[in-house]
Design an enzyme around this catalytic site. Structure first.
Site, PDB file in Angstrom:
ATOM      1  N   LYS A 180      -1.379 -15.568  -5.602  1.00 21.12           N
ATOM      2  CA  LYS A 180      -0.714 -14.333  -5.193  1.00 21.12           C
ATOM      3  C   LYS A 180       0.595 -14.715  -4.517  1.00 21.12           C
ATOM      4  O   LYS A 180       0.732 -15.790  -3.919  1.00 21.12           O
ATOM      5  CB  LYS A 180      -1.583 -13.505  -4.257  1.00 21.12           C
ATOM      6  CG  LYS A 180      -1.867 -14.101  -2.869  1.00 21.12           C
ATOM      7  CD  LYS A 180      -0.835 -13.881  -1.805  1.00 21.12           C
ATOM      8  CE  LYS A 180      -0.505 -12.419  -1.608  1.00 21.12           C
ATOM      9  NZ  LYS A 180       0.576 -12.260  -0.552  1.00 21.12           N
ATOM     10  N   THR A 191       4.971 -17.221   1.222  1.00 22.26           N
ATOM     11  CA  THR A 191       3.847 -16.308   1.391  1.00 22.26           C
ATOM     12  C   THR A 191       3.097 -16.294   0.078  1.00 22.26           C
ATOM     13  O   THR A 191       3.273 -15.416  -0.746  1.00 22.26           O
ATOM     14  CB  THR A 191       4.295 -14.890   1.736  1.00 22.26           C
ATOM     15  OG1 THR A 191       4.997 -14.945   2.961  1.00 22.26           O
ATOM     16  CG2 THR A 191       3.104 -13.985   1.962  1.00 22.26           C
ATOM     17  N   GLU A 277       9.662  -9.588  -5.192  1.00 24.67           N
ATOM     18  CA  GLU A 277       9.810  -8.166  -4.861  1.00 24.67           C
ATOM     19  C   GLU A 277      11.146  -7.629  -5.375  1.00 24.67           C
ATOM     20  O   GLU A 277      12.214  -8.102  -5.005  1.00 24.67           O
ATOM     21  CB  GLU A 277       9.684  -7.991  -3.346  1.00 24.67           C
ATOM     22  CG  GLU A 277       8.266  -8.252  -2.871  1.00 24.67           C
ATOM     23  CD  GLU A 277       8.135  -8.369  -1.369  1.00 24.67           C
ATOM     24  OE1 GLU A 277       7.002  -8.260  -0.879  1.00 24.67           O
ATOM     25  OE2 GLU A 277       9.152  -8.583  -0.690  1.00 24.67           O
ATOM     26  N   ASN A 408      10.913  -4.276   1.695  1.00 20.76           N
ATOM     27  CA  ASN A 408      10.707  -4.978   2.964  1.00 20.76           C
ATOM     28  C   ASN A 408      11.185  -4.180   4.172  1.00 20.76           C
ATOM     29  O   ASN A 408      10.754  -4.449   5.304  1.00 20.76           O
ATOM     30  CB  ASN A 408      11.388  -6.342   2.910  1.00 20.76           C
ATOM     31  CG  ASN A 408      10.589  -7.307   2.049  1.00 20.76           C
ATOM     32  OD1 ASN A 408       9.569  -7.826   2.490  1.00 20.76           O
ATOM     33  ND2 ASN A 408      11.031  -7.515   0.829  1.00 20.76           N
TER      34      ASN A 408
END
Length: 413
Positions: A180, A191, A277, A408
């Site tokens: 992920k 992350t 993203e 974000n």
């Protein structure tokens, strides 16, 4: 040609593994949020973790566990709360989680490894976790990889999974993986969480070395936004259920196994970078001619991580000057007159000299990648040559779009 083939099954493709993913009520969205990977026998375990000084409780726990015992039976991953920067209580929650999984599986808690992802500063919702652990154990199956992959994601748009098979000593050997990651992605881990299973027989020392090198050539060579997180974990299990002879020293079989492990990690790493993203395409930077591999990778990572390069790609602007500038600030010495830059098939700089090229066609190349098939025709290739050295390196990133800021800016609200 690669000495392996792609197969189905993800992390349950190797022999002797089960997996599950359920909704335990950890995420406010109500989506799946608890995953479990289980080896039917004790497996050699290796790990690579975040380099951040602020580490989640699960990271510290796993590092200590693997220092004490390089084997494990299970990996539990919760999504929703990072359990990072949560103080003493966060550490206690981690220990309780391991104990609960051990009891549910009837194995020692020392054989449990843990991972968490979600909002930093938030403890795991322990009531939901306590009730969810028996359910995720009951859901374990040899076809549970997809469910597990879906239960570890947060802002990801797609799940990430792969399995490969090769032959060692005339027997099939398989490696599977899930991951992920979408934001806060930068070299030296990000992350991201990645879990790898293998059914080969390999010594703990070799397995850890293989994983560390594979991480450098994959997860440590991707970037989305320049941020590294608190929870980054890459954990790999090798349970020996292929029944092949043990790989205990470096040789042809070890080299083949590491190459396949690297291929698994690179696929997952590219999937993370592509799913950045707000991203519309994958950027692959290939650098040759450097003094060594480390130098080549450093240049590639600097280019892939440049906000100006990423913005130009999003704007479909073939502004090769930004690529040259990023290469020059990478901290790697090279002679400017040796620099060559290509965007796809378009040669833009040769021997340090700018060349005429079809700007409209180059822009069209960038536009085509933004609508290309996922991880197939959606890659923008940047090729850079810095000299006559033997160093070759790659890095992956994505373009930087307006949506990255939107996602974000509202992450916790």
């Amino acid at each position: 040609m690669a000495d392996w083939q792609k197969i189905t099954g993800g992390i349950t493709a190797p022999r002797g593994y089960q997996a599950a993913g359920i909704t335990a009520g950890l995420k406010p969205s109500g989506l799946p949020d608890l995953a479990l990977i289980f080896s039917e026998v004790e497996a050699i375990a290796a790990g690579v973790f975040t380099t951040s000084q602020v580490k989640a409780a699960c990271v510290e726990y796993c590092r200590q566990r693997l220092q004490a015992k390089q084997s494990a039976r299970a990996i539990l991953c919760n999504a929703g709360q990072a359990n990072a920067a949560t103080g003493t209580q966060g550490n206690l929650d981690t220990l309780e989680s391991a104990l609960a999984v051990g009891q549910a599986l009837n194995i020692p808690s020392e054989s449990i490894l843990l991972a968490s992802t979600g909002v930093i500063g938030q403890r795991i919702k322990m009531d939901a976790l306590r009730s969810g652990i028996p359910k995720v154990v009951a859901a374990l199956s040899q076809t549970g990889s997809d469910a597990a992959a879906g239960a570890i994601i947060t802002t990801d748009l797609v799940t990430k999974s792969i399995a490969l098979e090769t032959t060692i000593s005339d027997r099939p050997v398989r490696i599977g993986g899930i991951a992920k990651g979408s934001g806060m992605i930068h070299p030296n881990m990000a992350t991201m969480l990645a879990f790898v299973t293998c059914d080969a027989v390999v010594s703990p020392h070799l397995w850890q070395q293989m994983l560390a090198r594979a991480a450098d050539r994959s997860f440590n060579s991707i970037t989305v936004d320049g941020d590294t997180s608190t929870n980054d974990s890459l954990i790999a299990l090798a349970n020996g259920q292929s029944r092949t002879p043990a790989i205990i020293e470096w040789g042809a079989e070890a080299e083949k196994l590491e190459a396949m492990l690297t291929a698994v990690c690179q696929h997952l790493a590219k999937a993370i970078a592509r799913d950045g993203e707000g991203a519309t395409c994958l950027i692959e930077v290939q650098v040759i001619g450097a003094h060594d591999e480390l130098s080549a990778r450093q240049i590639a990572k600097t280019i892939a991580g440049s906000s100006l390069v990423k913005s130009a790609i999003f704007g479909r602007d073939p502004n090769w000057g930004r690529i040259a500038a990023a290469a020059g600030r990478a901290g790697v010495p090279f002679e400017q007159e040796n620099l060559q830059i290509k965007l796809g098939d378009f040669l833009m700089l040769e021997n340090g000299q700018p060349l005429e090229f079809d700007r409209a066609a180059a822009s069209a190349y960038l536009k085509k990648a933004s609508v290309g098939a996922y991880l197939q025709q959606d890659t923008v290739l940047i090729s850079v040559n810095v000299g006559n050295g033997y160093g070759v390196g790659k890095a992956w990133g994505c373009d930087l779009s307006y949506d990255y800021v939107k996602i974000n800016a509202e992450y916790t609200t």
